[in-house]
Design a protein around this motif. Structure first.
Motif, short mmCIF file in Angstrom:
data_model
loop_
_atom_site.label_atom_id
_atom_site.label_comp_id
_atom_site.label_asym_id
_atom_site.label_seq_id
_atom_site.Cartn_x
_atom_site.Cartn_y
_atom_site.Cartn_z
N GLU A 1 0.78 6.94 -6.70
CA GLU A 1 -0.33 7.87 -6.98
C GLU A 1 0.12 9.32 -6.79
O GLU A 1 -0.20 10.20 -7.58
N GLU A 2 0.88 9.56 -5.72
CA GLU A 2 1.41 10.90 -5.45
C GLU A 2 2.28 11.38 -6.61
O GLU A 2 2.18 12.54 -7.05
N ALA B 1 2.12 -0.52 -7.25
CA ALA B 1 1.89 -1.12 -5.93
C ALA B 1 2.46 -2.53 -5.86
O ALA B 1 2.74 -3.04 -4.78
N PRO C 1 0.82 -1.21 0.00
CA PRO C 1 0.00 0.00 0.00
C PRO C 1 0.86 1.27 0.00
O PRO C 1 0.49 2.28 -0.60
N GLU C 2 2.02 1.22 0.66
CA GLU C 2 2.93 2.38 0.69
C GLU C 2 3.39 2.73 -0.72
O GLU C 2 3.41 3.91 -1.11
N THR D 1 9.28 12.72 -4.75
CA THR D 1 8.64 11.41 -4.75
C THR D 1 9.49 10.39 -5.49
O THR D 1 9.64 9.25 -5.05
N GLN E 1 1.83 1.95 -3.46
CA GLN E 1 0.66 2.39 -4.21
C GLN E 1 0.39 3.87 -3.98
O GLN E 1 0.21 4.63 -4.93
N SER E 2 0.42 4.30 -2.72
CA SER E 2 0.16 5.72 -2.44
C SER E 2 1.28 6.61 -2.97
O SER E 2 1.03 7.70 -3.47
N THR E 3 2.52 6.14 -2.89
CA THR E 3 3.64 6.93 -3.41
C THR E 3 3.55 7.04 -4.92
O THR E 3 3.81 8.10 -5.49
#
Length: 199
Positions: free
Chosen positions: A59-60, A104, A52-53, A89, A55-57
């Protein structure tokens, strides 16, 4: 050379590949290598992980890149801020050692060819940053650590050839070379460890 002076031996890989531990938290979705003893080639997939980390990175990064390109004409200050965010990022992804894969899901590959010596990875299992999930070694070259009695040490030199016999192979001798003499003496056994290299 001394004969029958070896009182015990233990073997190990001469060239265990450094494991590549993940730098992020995640779950193992699929194992591509399933067992200790399996041969692997350098670059072969070991497992696929979900994070998940990451995935969010990821997306950012996509949002920052989109904002940088969309606001370039209307608002140069916002565009520059988004560009800096995107670069930060990317640097974070490089620190996580996933610069080539920004999704992800990450595929971890064997860092070297060899045989799987240890496998902590299980399908569906969670891992944390720094967990060593696989250890791989090239067993075509091994070390044998032997104890040489104190009275025989003067006759042992680095580079000297040696013959090794193993209980697993009765009647067979293996050629080796003295690779290293350990600088300590075991007071209880009055012996010193010697590392033999065997190809």
């Amino acid at each position: 050379p001394p004969r029958r002076s070896w009182c015990s031996t233990e073997t190990g890989s001469r060239s265990a590949a450094p494991g590549r531990a993940p730098r992020f938290e995640g779950w193992i979705e699929r194992l591509h290598v399933n067992a200790v003893g399996d041969p692997v080639r350098k670059g072969q997939p070991l497992f696929t992980a979900y994070s998940p980390e990451l995935q969010s990175t990821g997306e950012e990064l996509r949002i920052a890149e989109r904002l940088a390109s969309q606001s370039a004409a209307q608002d140069p200050i916002a565009s520059e801020s988004a560009r800096r965010l995107a670069e930060a990022t990317r640097a974070r992804l490089r620190n996580l050692q996933v610069a080539g894969q920004a999704g992800a899901r990450q595929v971890f590959h064997a860092p070297a060819s060899g045989v799987v010596l240890e496998k902590e990875a299980i399908e569906g299992g969670r891992f944390m940053p720094g967990d060593a999930l696989f250890r791989i070694a090239d067993l075509s070259k091994v070390w044998i650590i032997a104890d040489v009695y104190e009275q025989d040490l003067a006759r042992v030199q680095v580079g000297q050839s040696a013959q090794v016999t193993l209980e697993a192979y009765p009647g067979r001798n293996f050629e080796a070379r003295v690779d290293y003499l350990y600088p300590t003496l075991d007071a209880a056994t009055r012996s010193t460890r010697v590392r033999l290299a065997m190809d």
